[in-house]
Write an enzyme that holds these catalytic residues in place. Structure first.
Site, mmCIF file in Angstrom:
data_model
loop_
_atom_site.group_PDB
_atom_site.id
_atom_site.type_symbol
_atom_site.label_atom_id
_atom_site.label_comp_id
_atom_site.label_asym_id
_atom_site.label_seq_id
_atom_site.Cartn_x
_atom_site.Cartn_y
_atom_site.Cartn_z
ATOM 1 N N GLU A 103 46.743 53.603 36.498
ATOM 2 C CA GLU A 103 45.833 53.459 35.363
ATOM 3 C C GLU A 103 44.386 53.751 35.749
ATOM 4 O O GLU A 103 44.005 53.624 36.914
ATOM 5 C CB GLU A 103 45.918 52.050 34.803
ATOM 6 C CG GLU A 103 45.376 51.016 35.769
ATOM 7 C CD GLU A 103 45.659 49.583 35.344
ATOM 8 O OE1 GLU A 103 46.719 49.332 34.748
ATOM 9 O OE2 GLU A 103 44.819 48.733 35.637
ATOM 10 N N CYS A 118 36.664 53.556 36.136
ATOM 11 C CA CYS A 118 37.274 52.782 37.204
ATOM 12 C C CYS A 118 38.539 53.530 37.656
ATOM 13 O O CYS A 118 39.450 53.749 36.863
ATOM 14 C CB CYS A 118 37.612 51.411 36.620
ATOM 15 S SG CYS A 118 38.467 50.340 37.738
ATOM 16 N N CYS A 125 49.581 48.090 45.754
ATOM 17 C CA CYS A 125 48.656 47.729 46.833
ATOM 18 C C CYS A 125 49.383 46.824 47.822
ATOM 19 O O CYS A 125 50.214 46.014 47.432
ATOM 20 C CB CYS A 125 47.438 46.993 46.265
ATOM 21 S SG CYS A 125 46.243 46.523 47.529
ATOM 22 N N CYS A 129 46.876 40.054 47.294
ATOM 23 C CA CYS A 129 45.981 38.954 46.922
ATOM 24 C C CYS A 129 46.661 38.138 45.818
ATOM 25 O O CYS A 129 47.278 38.703 44.909
ATOM 26 C CB CYS A 129 44.646 39.489 46.418
ATOM 27 S SG CYS A 129 43.804 40.517 47.646
ATOM 28 N N CYS A 132 45.992 38.808 41.892
ATOM 29 C CA CYS A 132 45.890 40.196 41.415
ATOM 30 C C CYS A 132 47.243 40.759 40.971
ATOM 31 O O CYS A 132 48.229 40.689 41.709
ATOM 32 C CB CYS A 132 45.296 41.058 42.526
ATOM 33 S SG CYS A 132 45.300 42.814 42.148
ATOM 34 N N CYS A 350 43.047 43.893 36.039
ATOM 35 C CA CYS A 350 43.326 45.082 36.836
ATOM 36 C C CYS A 350 44.812 45.149 37.179
ATOM 37 O O CYS A 350 45.400 44.181 37.622
ATOM 38 C CB CYS A 350 42.447 44.988 38.079
ATOM 39 S SG CYS A 350 43.132 45.429 39.645
HETATM 40 N N1 SAH Z 1 41.402 46.628 46.320
HETATM 41 C C1 SAH Z 1 40.017 46.644 46.055
HETATM 42 C C2 SAH Z 1 39.647 47.337 44.764
HETATM 43 C C3 SAH Z 1 40.542 47.118 43.600
HETATM 44 S S1 SAH Z 1 40.539 45.501 42.911
HETATM 45 C C4 SAH Z 1 39.446 45.239 46.102
HETATM 46 O O1 SAH Z 1 40.219 44.305 46.137
HETATM 47 O O2 SAH Z 1 38.240 45.126 46.144
HETATM 48 C C5 SAH Z 1 38.977 45.510 42.054
HETATM 49 C C6 SAH Z 1 38.415 44.121 41.819
HETATM 50 O O3 SAH Z 1 39.196 43.418 40.839
HETATM 51 C C7 SAH Z 1 38.410 43.259 43.079
HETATM 52 O O4 SAH Z 1 37.187 42.599 43.251
HETATM 53 C C8 SAH Z 1 39.514 42.294 42.763
HETATM 54 O O5 SAH Z 1 39.396 41.147 43.519
HETATM 55 C C9 SAH Z 1 39.367 42.094 41.269
HETATM 56 N N2 SAH Z 1 40.517 41.452 40.627
HETATM 57 C C10 SAH Z 1 41.816 41.591 40.926
HETATM 58 N N3 SAH Z 1 42.576 40.780 40.143
HETATM 59 C C11 SAH Z 1 41.746 40.120 39.336
HETATM 60 C C12 SAH Z 1 41.917 39.129 38.325
HETATM 61 N N4 SAH Z 1 43.109 38.665 37.985
HETATM 62 N N5 SAH Z 1 40.811 38.649 37.713
HETATM 63 C C13 SAH Z 1 39.571 39.120 38.033
HETATM 64 N N6 SAH Z 1 39.346 40.054 38.984
HETATM 65 C C14 SAH Z 1 40.409 40.548 39.636
HETATM 66 FE FE1 SF4 Z 2 44.904 45.007 46.369
HETATM 67 FE FE2 SF4 Z 2 44.486 43.626 44.171
HETATM 68 FE FE3 SF4 Z 2 43.818 42.578 46.510
HETATM 69 FE FE4 SF4 Z 2 42.401 44.648 45.533
HETATM 70 S S1 SF4 Z 2 42.559 42.591 44.663
HETATM 71 S S2 SF4 Z 2 43.168 44.382 47.623
HETATM 72 S S3 SF4 Z 2 44.017 45.772 44.456
HETATM 73 S S4 SF4 Z 2 45.912 43.092 45.842
#
Ligand code: SAH
Ligand code: SF4
Length: 376
Positions: A103, A118, A125, A129, A132, A350
């Protein structure tokens, strides 16, 4: 009914031109028997005018356009769906040549009357995390630089928007896919004319890759997904912290700053009771002492309940976010902003759109299933 071969096998993809540099296009055009300056014209049509159809490239001869169309296709992405939010945000779902789905999101900033896109950098990934949606997918594969750049070109063409900023904050960890991400940054800058200062790469904190990026000396913005000011809390939500704990990560950020001099952005998700107390705010302020960085607080976006192993997180309350912001700003003199939520009426966090698509796809053989997003 007898099936023909064409029904059984999809048409083969022709090689795509998006992803090629000016020099590669010039060489390709020469190899087709045309002068090199035609390569420059083609380059302009592809990356600056963002045309998706050779027929529209009207300063190239008709026969050359036909020849190009026979041998090549413009881009690599196929549109699956496009959702348009009331606030102007657009979420695009794209199919890659091997059928994987990613996306991209186009965001409109009314105050500045400008657009940012974006981009995704991986299918899924590997970082897992806990908060996420993309992390729940695991890593399927890295994306190629052509697939990364084509998101920009496709959306620019489709929306007609003048896209000012590019952020690598979609699916995936851009620095895990280092080479293709850096190649994409170079193409976006050299070919699509996106200024380096208008690009942001967001990372969960791969220390070795941050060091490597520092040596490129790109004037891009590095955004660090910090999300917790101590190892105990960060370990709980970001498994990567066990490999690169804060005592390794923070010095790497100082080294990056020594190389580039560019102010960093610290991203910090606000999750109720987990990382949002005044003690966390004080720890964050102390951790960032002496580091040239702004802080961006991101209210946690609840992710789809259908995903496995979901923790029971809630977004921090507004007054808790305000207090956290005041402490870090007033007592530690960091600029702290709170991220405005976009596109909440389409698909929240995201990674959610592609996740939903994958779930729907698994049941697509059953006739009553509707995809849970609108084709606009
Ligand atoms: N992998 C990279 C970039 C993609 S994620 C990273 O982690 O930085 C982009 C941003 O979205 C990151 O700051 C991530 O922590 C945030 N993000 C992911 N899941 C989220 C959620 N459920 N609510 C708010 N922000 C989120
Ligand atoms: Fe990967 Fe999501 Fe963590 Fe970014 S926030 S590193 S996309 S698992």
């Amino acid at each position: 009914m007898t099936m023909t071969t064409t029904e059984l096998t999809p048409p083969p993809h022709k090689p795509a031109l998006i992803g090629k540099t000016m020099d590669e296009l010039k060489a390709l055009v020469k190899e087709m028997g045309h002068p090199a300056f035609r390569g420059e014209q083609l380059h302009q049509w592809l990356y600056v005018h963002c045309k998706r159809d050779f027929a529209e490239m009207n300063n190239l001869s008709k026969s050359f356009r036909t020849e190009l169309a026979e041998r090549y296709q413009v881009g690599v992405l196929e549109l699956v769906s496009r959702q348009v939010s009331k606030d102007g945000t657009r979420k695009y779902l794209f199919k890659l040549p091997d059928g994987e789905v990613i996306e991209s999101v186009l965001m409109h900033y009314e105050d500045r009357n400008s657009y940012a896109i974006c981009l995704s950098s991986q299918v899924g990934c590997a970082m897992n995390c806990s908060f996420c949606a993309t992390g729940k997918l695991g890593l399927t594969r890295h994306m190629t630089s052509a697939e990364i750049v084509d998101q920009y070109v496709f959306v620019q063409h489709d929306s007609g928007a003048e896209i000012r900023n590019v952020v690598f904050m979609g699916q995936g960890e851009p620095l895990h896919n280092y080479d293709e991400t850096v190649k994409a940054i170079r193409i976006l800058n050299n070919s699509a004319e996106v200024g380096m200062r208008r690009m942001t790469v967001s990372t969960s904190g791969l220390v070795d890759a941050i060091d490597r990026l520092g040596t490129e000396i790109f004037p891009i913005t590095l955004a660090l997904s910090l999300h917790a000011p101590d190892n105990e809390t960060r370990d709980k939500i970001m498994p990567l912290n066990r490999k690169y704990p804060l005592e390794k990560l923070i010095p790497a950020l100082h080294r990056y700053l020594d190389h580039t001099g560019r102010r960093l952005t610290m991203e910090y998700i606000m999750i109720d009771g987990l990382n949002d107390t005044p003690q966390h705010a004080h720890r964050l302020g102390r951790l960032l002492h002496g580091l040239k960085a702004n802080v961006n607080l991101i209210p946690y976006n609840p992710i789809s309940k259908d995903l496995p192993n979901l923790p029971d997180y809630k977004r921090s309350r507004r007054e808790v976010i305000d207090l956290f912001q005041r402490i870090v700003q007033e007592q530690y003199f960091k600029k702290v902003t709170v991220r405005v939520e976009r596109g909440s009426d389409i698909d929240a966090a995201c990674g959610q759109l592609a996740n939903r698509y994958n779930q729907a796809k698994e049941t697509v053989e059953q006739p009553a299933v509707n995809l849970p997003f609108a084709l606009v």
